[in-house]
Write an enzyme that holds these catalytic residues in place. Sequence first.
Site, PDB file in Angstrom:
ATOM      1  N   LYS A  38     -13.662 -41.361 -19.879  1.00  0.00           N
ATOM      2  CA  LYS A  38     -15.211 -41.799 -19.850  1.00  0.00           C
ATOM      3  C   LYS A  38     -15.534 -42.309 -21.334  1.00  0.00           C
ATOM      4  CE  LYS A  38     -19.079 -39.147 -19.991  1.00  0.00           C
ATOM      5  NZ  LYS A  38     -20.003 -39.456 -20.773  1.00  0.00           N
ATOM      6  N   ASP A  66     -19.969 -45.078 -19.442  1.00  0.00           N
ATOM      7  CA  ASP A  66     -21.216 -44.309 -19.051  1.00  0.00           C
ATOM      8  C   ASP A  66     -22.287 -44.709 -20.140  1.00  0.00           C
ATOM      9  OD1 ASP A  66     -22.978 -42.367 -18.365  1.00  0.00           O
ATOM     10  OD2 ASP A  66     -22.039 -40.845 -19.573  1.00  0.00           O
ATOM     11  N   LYS A  68     -25.248 -45.397 -19.331  1.00  0.00           N
ATOM     12  CA  LYS A  68     -26.649 -45.019 -18.835  1.00  0.00           C
ATOM     13  C   LYS A  68     -27.791 -45.751 -19.095  1.00  0.00           C
ATOM     14  CE  LYS A  68     -25.740 -39.871 -19.121  1.00  0.00           C
ATOM     15  NZ  LYS A  68     -24.514 -39.978 -20.074  1.00  0.00           N
ATOM     16  N   ASP A  71     -33.641 -49.745 -18.823  1.00  0.00           N
ATOM     17  CA  ASP A  71     -34.369 -50.776 -19.290  1.00  0.00           C
ATOM     18  C   ASP A  71     -35.004 -51.585 -18.450  1.00  0.00           C
ATOM     19  OD1 ASP A  71     -35.378 -52.866 -21.100  1.00  0.00           O
ATOM     20  OD2 ASP A  71     -33.813 -52.395 -22.444  1.00  0.00           O
ATOM     21  N   GLU A  74     -34.533 -57.224 -15.468  1.00  0.00           N
ATOM     22  CA  GLU A  74     -33.849 -58.379 -15.962  1.00  0.00           C
ATOM     23  C   GLU A  74     -32.784 -57.888 -16.993  1.00  0.00           C
ATOM     24  OE1 GLU A  74     -33.910 -61.522 -14.789  1.00  0.00           O
ATOM     25  OE2 GLU A  74     -34.747 -60.625 -13.337  1.00  0.00           O
ATOM     26  N   THR A  75     -33.188 -57.089 -17.855  1.00  0.00           N
ATOM     27  CA  THR A  75     -32.223 -56.737 -18.999  1.00  0.00           C
ATOM     28  C   THR A  75     -31.037 -55.893 -18.310  1.00  0.00           C
ATOM     29  OG1 THR A  75     -34.054 -56.509 -20.430  1.00  0.00           O
ATOM     30  CG2 THR A  75     -31.964 -55.496 -21.435  1.00  0.00           C
ATOM     31  N   THR A 122     -27.681 -32.947 -17.524  1.00  0.00           N
ATOM     32  CA  THR A 122     -27.589 -31.636 -17.188  1.00  0.00           C
ATOM     33  C   THR A 122     -27.786 -30.913 -18.735  1.00  0.00           C
ATOM     34  OG1 THR A 122     -24.913 -32.007 -18.199  1.00  0.00           O
ATOM     35  CG2 THR A 122     -25.678 -31.699 -15.665  1.00  0.00           C
ATOM     36  N   GLN A 197     -25.474 -27.895 -23.361  1.00  0.00           N
ATOM     37  CA  GLN A 197     -25.537 -28.005 -22.063  1.00  0.00           C
ATOM     38  C   GLN A 197     -26.358 -26.948 -21.463  1.00  0.00           C
ATOM     39  OE1 GLN A 197     -24.880 -30.645 -20.482  1.00  0.00           O
ATOM     40  NE2 GLN A 197     -22.902 -31.488 -20.989  1.00  0.00           N
ATOM     41  N   ARG A 218     -15.847 -30.868 -24.038  1.00  0.00           N
ATOM     42  CA  ARG A 218     -15.702 -29.935 -25.019  1.00  0.00           C
ATOM     43  C   ARG A 218     -14.587 -28.683 -24.704  1.00  0.00           C
ATOM     44  NH1 ARG A 218     -21.754 -29.775 -26.841  1.00  0.00           N
ATOM     45  NH2 ARG A 218     -21.798 -30.703 -24.801  1.00  0.00           N
TER      46      ARG A 218
HETATM   47  O1  C5P Z   1     -18.120 -31.007 -21.455  1.00  0.00           O
HETATM   48  P1  C5P Z   1     -18.919 -31.676 -22.457  1.00  0.00           P
HETATM   49  O2  C5P Z   1     -20.384 -30.815 -22.471  1.00  0.00           O
HETATM   50  O3  C5P Z   1     -18.353 -31.941 -23.708  1.00  0.00           O
HETATM   51  O4  C5P Z   1     -19.458 -33.140 -21.904  1.00  0.00           O
HETATM   52  C1  C5P Z   1     -20.042 -34.059 -22.644  1.00  0.00           C
HETATM   53  C2  C5P Z   1     -20.150 -35.359 -22.022  1.00  0.00           C
HETATM   54  O5  C5P Z   1     -20.803 -35.206 -20.657  1.00  0.00           O
HETATM   55  C3  C5P Z   1     -20.923 -36.295 -22.794  1.00  0.00           C
HETATM   56  O6  C5P Z   1     -20.046 -37.625 -22.798  1.00  0.00           O
HETATM   57  C4  C5P Z   1     -22.138 -36.597 -21.752  1.00  0.00           C
HETATM   58  O7  C5P Z   1     -22.508 -37.867 -21.940  1.00  0.00           O
HETATM   59  C5  C5P Z   1     -21.640 -36.337 -20.475  1.00  0.00           C
HETATM   60  N1  C5P Z   1     -22.756 -36.042 -19.797  1.00  0.00           N
HETATM   61  C6  C5P Z   1     -23.153 -36.964 -18.718  1.00  0.00           C
HETATM   62  N2  C5P Z   1     -24.234 -36.610 -17.929  1.00  0.00           N
HETATM   63  C7  C5P Z   1     -24.843 -35.404 -18.041  1.00  0.00           C
HETATM   64  C8  C5P Z   1     -24.727 -34.639 -19.254  1.00  0.00           C
HETATM   65  C9  C5P Z   1     -23.723 -35.121 -20.024  1.00  0.00           C
HETATM   66  O8  C5P Z   1     -22.336 -37.645 -18.293  1.00  0.00           O
HETATM   67  N3  C5P Z   1     -25.886 -35.116 -17.437  1.00  0.00           N
END
Ligand code: C5P
Length: 242
Positions: A38, A66, A68, A71, A74-75, A122, A197, A218
């Site tokens: 990712k 990722d 995310k 906006d 159009e953007t 999350t 998290q 992590r």
């Molecule tokens: O396992 P860990 O907490 O380290 O994962 C972090 C990753 O999870 C980050 O890349 C974060 O962008 C992603 N993440 C996600 N969606 C979420 C929460 C975290 O893609 N809702």
Amino acid sequence: MILQKESKDRIIFPLDFPDIDSARKYIEILKGHIGLFKVGLELFVKEGPSILSIIKKEGRAKIFLDLKFHDITETVKGAMKSANALGAEFITVHCDEGRRLLESAVESASGKTKVLGVTVLTSLSGESLKEIGMREEFQDPLKLVLHRARIAKSAGCAGVVCSGLEASFVRKEFGKDFIIVTPGIRPSWSVIKNDDQQRIVTPSDAIKAGADYIVVGRPIRTAKDPVDAVKRIEKEIEDALR
Ligand code: C5P
């Protein structure tokens, strides 16, 4: 639910690193052991889009882009068109701008890139939803996730990102063809200092709840032996699918 995939193919490792040199160590170690790398804002902003083909080649894995997007329509349309050439398997768009934005993202995505709607991060708890001004009904993450997943589904998204606590409800309502990606994964053996998290589950519980893919950062990155950590997660997935 995705079919005929090996357990390892369901593991997404986020390359949350400041530059390609630090990411490379993990690309090298984990190649062949996971399904997707990712790429998020940190690495993308530093290294630029060309990083994707390098990771694909060196990491022998698919790419989850990722960024995310969040906006005006159009953007996001333009950003999606620019992203098409990068050949990512998945790309993410926040659901909270509503159906129109998601629809234009889906319309602008071409090739194999599938749009996933990010429902509720999350890292957000009920308390955080209250703080950002959600009305009482939607201070319950599950209600908000389902509400946003309905919008994503009706806009034509291939699936959503949600926590393992909501995955079974999403699966039940939207059936087997709607992709569920679940971050916030914490194996029972992992200890993460100052964890941000909030809505977390184990790999086993996420898969049992119906997640197709799990994002595990992590717990793998901070393990003494990252490949061993991946193998343990893979075993959990296998057992959960039995
Ligand atoms: O396992 P860990 O907490 O380290 O994962 C972090 C990753 O999870 C980050 O890349 C974060 O962008 C992603 N993440 C996600 N969606 C979420 C929460 C975290 O893609 N809702």
